[in-house]
Motif scaffolding. Sequence first.
Motif, PDB file in Angstrom:
ATOM      1  N   ILE A 190     -11.198  -7.757  -1.666  1.00  0.00           N
ATOM      2  CA  ILE A 190      -9.982  -7.964  -2.162  1.00  0.00           C
ATOM      3  C   ILE A 190      -9.862  -7.943  -0.656  1.00  0.00           C
ATOM      4  O   ILE A 190      -7.965  -8.273  -0.954  1.00  0.00           O
ATOM      5  N   GLY A 193      -8.174 -11.296   0.733  1.00  0.00           N
ATOM      6  CA  GLY A 193      -7.949 -12.538   0.167  1.00  0.00           C
ATOM      7  C   GLY A 193      -6.424 -11.293   0.216  1.00  0.00           C
ATOM      8  O   GLY A 193      -5.804 -12.463   0.122  1.00  0.00           O
ATOM      9  N   ALA A 194      -6.112 -10.525  -0.238  1.00  0.00           N
ATOM     10  CA  ALA A 194      -4.509  -9.622   0.530  1.00  0.00           C
ATOM     11  C   ALA A 194      -4.312 -10.432   1.782  1.00  0.00           C
ATOM     12  O   ALA A 194      -2.711 -10.623   1.449  1.00  0.00           O
ATOM     13  N   GLY A 195      -5.141 -10.167   2.663  1.00  0.00           N
ATOM     14  CA  GLY A 195      -4.255 -10.171   3.855  1.00  0.00           C
ATOM     15  C   GLY A 195      -4.856 -11.899   4.112  1.00  0.00           C
ATOM     16  O   GLY A 195      -3.043 -12.529   4.791  1.00  0.00           O
ATOM     17  N   GLY A 197      -3.022 -13.751   1.448  1.00  0.00           N
ATOM     18  CA  GLY A 197      -2.299 -13.450   1.060  1.00  0.00           C
ATOM     19  C   GLY A 197      -1.163 -13.224   1.800  1.00  0.00           C
ATOM     20  O   GLY A 197       0.441 -13.944   1.499  1.00  0.00           O
ATOM     21  N   ALA A 198      -1.054 -12.087   2.353  1.00  0.00           N
ATOM     22  CA  ALA A 198       0.472 -12.011   2.708  1.00  0.00           C
ATOM     23  C   ALA A 198       0.419 -12.355   4.337  1.00  0.00           C
ATOM     24  O   ALA A 198       1.569 -13.222   4.306  1.00  0.00           O
ATOM     25  N   MET A 201       2.311 -15.854   2.606  1.00  0.00           N
ATOM     26  CA  MET A 201       3.575 -15.198   1.907  1.00  0.00           C
ATOM     27  C   MET A 201       4.493 -15.031   3.166  1.00  0.00           C
ATOM     28  O   MET A 201       5.956 -15.374   2.890  1.00  0.00           O
ATOM     29  N   ARG A 204       5.478 -18.608   4.231  1.00  0.00           N
ATOM     30  CA  ARG A 204       6.721 -19.023   3.849  1.00  0.00           C
ATOM     31  C   ARG A 204       8.266 -18.054   4.477  1.00  0.00           C
ATOM     32  O   ARG A 204       9.115 -19.538   3.527  1.00  0.00           O
TER      33      ARG A 204
ATOM     34  N   ALA B 339      -1.533  -4.656  -3.691  1.00  0.00           N
ATOM     35  CA  ALA B 339      -2.246  -4.971  -1.990  1.00  0.00           C
ATOM     36  C   ALA B 339      -3.146  -3.573  -2.014  1.00  0.00           C
ATOM     37  O   ALA B 339      -3.482  -3.479  -1.106  1.00  0.00           O
ATOM     38  N   ILE B 356      -4.181  -7.942  -9.066  1.00  0.00           N
ATOM     39  CA  ILE B 356      -4.943  -7.530  -7.970  1.00  0.00           C
ATOM     40  C   ILE B 356      -4.536  -8.660  -6.268  1.00  0.00           C
ATOM     41  O   ILE B 356      -4.592  -9.719  -6.563  1.00  0.00           O
ATOM     42  N   GLY B 357      -4.079  -7.774  -5.346  1.00  0.00           N
ATOM     43  CA  GLY B 357      -4.130  -7.852  -4.378  1.00  0.00           C
ATOM     44  C   GLY B 357      -3.418  -9.556  -4.055  1.00  0.00           C
ATOM     45  O   GLY B 357      -2.315  -9.087  -4.230  1.00  0.00           O
ATOM     46  N   GLU B 358      -3.957 -10.898  -3.798  1.00  0.00           N
ATOM     47  CA  GLU B 358      -3.538 -12.132  -3.313  1.00  0.00           C
ATOM     48  C   GLU B 358      -3.016 -12.223  -4.680  1.00  0.00           C
ATOM     49  O   GLU B 358      -1.598 -12.992  -4.460  1.00  0.00           O
ATOM     50  N   TYR B 361       0.597 -11.928  -3.804  1.00  0.00           N
ATOM     51  CA  TYR B 361       1.293 -12.904  -3.110  1.00  0.00           C
ATOM     52  C   TYR B 361       1.708 -14.181  -3.825  1.00  0.00           C
ATOM     53  O   TYR B 361       2.501 -14.762  -3.105  1.00  0.00           O
TER      54      TYR B 361
END
Lengths: 220, 412
Positions: A190, A193-195, A197-198, A201, A204, B339, B356-358, B361
């Motif tokens: 998670i 993936g979140a890293g 995604g951040a 973002m 962008r 996140a 969840i998480g990504e 975003y």
Amino acid sequence: MRKQVPLLLTFCAGMIPIVALFVPERHVSTVSTTLDSWLIIVAGFALLLGVVNVVQMNTNKIRRKTSGWPYAVVLLAGLAIMGTFGFAGAFGGFGGIATRLDGTSTPFDWLYQNAFLPLQGTMFALLAFFMASASYRAFRARNVEATILLIAALIVMFGRIPFGEMVTKWFPLTTEWIMAKPNMAAQRGIMIGAGLGAASMALRVIVGIERSYLGLGKGE
Amino acid sequence: MPISSRNRVCFLPLAAILLAVLPFLLFSASVDGQPPPETTGSTLVSETPPADTVAGQPPAVEGLTAADTPDDEGGSVTVKWTEPAGAAELGLTYRVMRADSPDGQYTEVCELAAGENEFMDAGLTDGQQYCYKVFSIVGPGTAESGPTAPASPRGNWFRMYRLNALILLLVFSGSVLYYISRARRAKPIYIRKIAGLNAVDEAVGRATEMGKKILYIPGIMSIDEIQTIASLAILGHVARLSAQYNADLEVPNKDPLTFASARETVKEAYLEAGRPDLFREEMVNYVTYDQFAYTASVTGKMVRERPATNFLIGSFYAESLLLAESGQSVGAIQISGTAEVAQLPFFVVACDYTLIGEELYAASAYLSREPVLLGSIKGQDLTKLLLMLALGLGVILESFGVAFVKDAFRMH
């Protein structure tokens, strides 16, 4: 102009910390730290805007006698009392805002210790009850996944208390394995993936593709 | 997000090349990035007899060097030495002295305990020369090292130890920007269904039908938190829908900067939806800067006003479960997203849908369906694929005792 200026400012504000991360040159780091200071100053002014909004909103509530208006009276009274003692204390009135040298409390400190902190503690303590009700709902064995979750949770709970170790040494060992292996693997998945995604973002936002946070729509 | 098989075939060789080249680049960087040769005091020490030869005196430090601190902004010199044997047992302390020349007037810079063998002297003038001596002290006994040769601080233009981060950043940015530019002219990009985002329309519609409020909570962090920006992008979409359906939207805020941005976002969304007349200032309001006072206010609002829909999207901490459980207890449909890994279980348990998480975003791209935004997600997926390959390769090589993939990704 309405579109270009905010986007240009965003680009600069986004690029400077990135450049400062890789370039140790003094002027770059000075600009980067100055930007951080500006953020604090802007936030200070925004806080003033927030306080004005709170006063306006709640005054209107009281004037219109909308539902729950007595709460607005309590809120405004709290704001006025704490605000008065805080401001006066900051300029030396009422002996300041912290504890006096002789150990007695200033009015601001007394209110903080005897009203604010207990209220804050009360809210935080509610978490335990909410956690119990949430756990009850989560651990009902409705399907295979929920049953696995229930079993894992029971093992972890027993593994964390002395009683579990007393029953069998496998409880703490299995707990250790669950936390270090499947739990950590899922968390890292998670987080990666979140890293990404951040970062995507942020990219962008910096290049001006993502602009909805500025209130700019598709056509602008 | 899936990547098409054609692209997978194209980028597997690219990933292999990248992984092969990265360690080489890092190795060459570490060679190039070595600090300038250090000037040792040992050559000069020979000119004066070592102080520890005198009986009863503590042993002097050896191998004293002084050199410009590498990869810094300038203004500092790093002094290093080798501790004498048994320094800790003797209870040695080291006094670092500085002068403008080897024979100049030495002044004390700092005093360190045994166990320390390095000191960074900061606040110096770039280009000026500095020499150092270190005194070993035990009680009244003092032993002096020879002076180092002059070292002068200077600023550097790149932190070589972050070269791997820069390469990763360039690969990532390159892939995202490439897919964005491709998306402008290529066919629509596939993106898998995200249940939580599909439910946004339904949630707003439900509130409209019930004639009840929509509560949108954009987290408790400020606008410098990327999750808050992602949340505001979703807020724009929710506000547009609310304007179209004439639903009652409320956005309580904890952070003043988020409050100002959220108000602007909602106002513009109503304008864009062609219903500026429906926008009211009190829709987006400020509550307080305190975490639990904010939580008390919002949960109170939930219990008293019983909103039909709650959005809890952004960065949350201890208040996540309090908010989500309160919303759940009043029967609201709840869509959450964060996140923060520690808060996700609470949201999963107490909310109907969780981003969840990504997914959080990806929401603005998913909801707007703009090709350029979707392109950025595709680029992000490519980097994820490369990282997965690197992880797999790293695990295999590490199992055989080869650590270069792990070292290549080590961040300093």
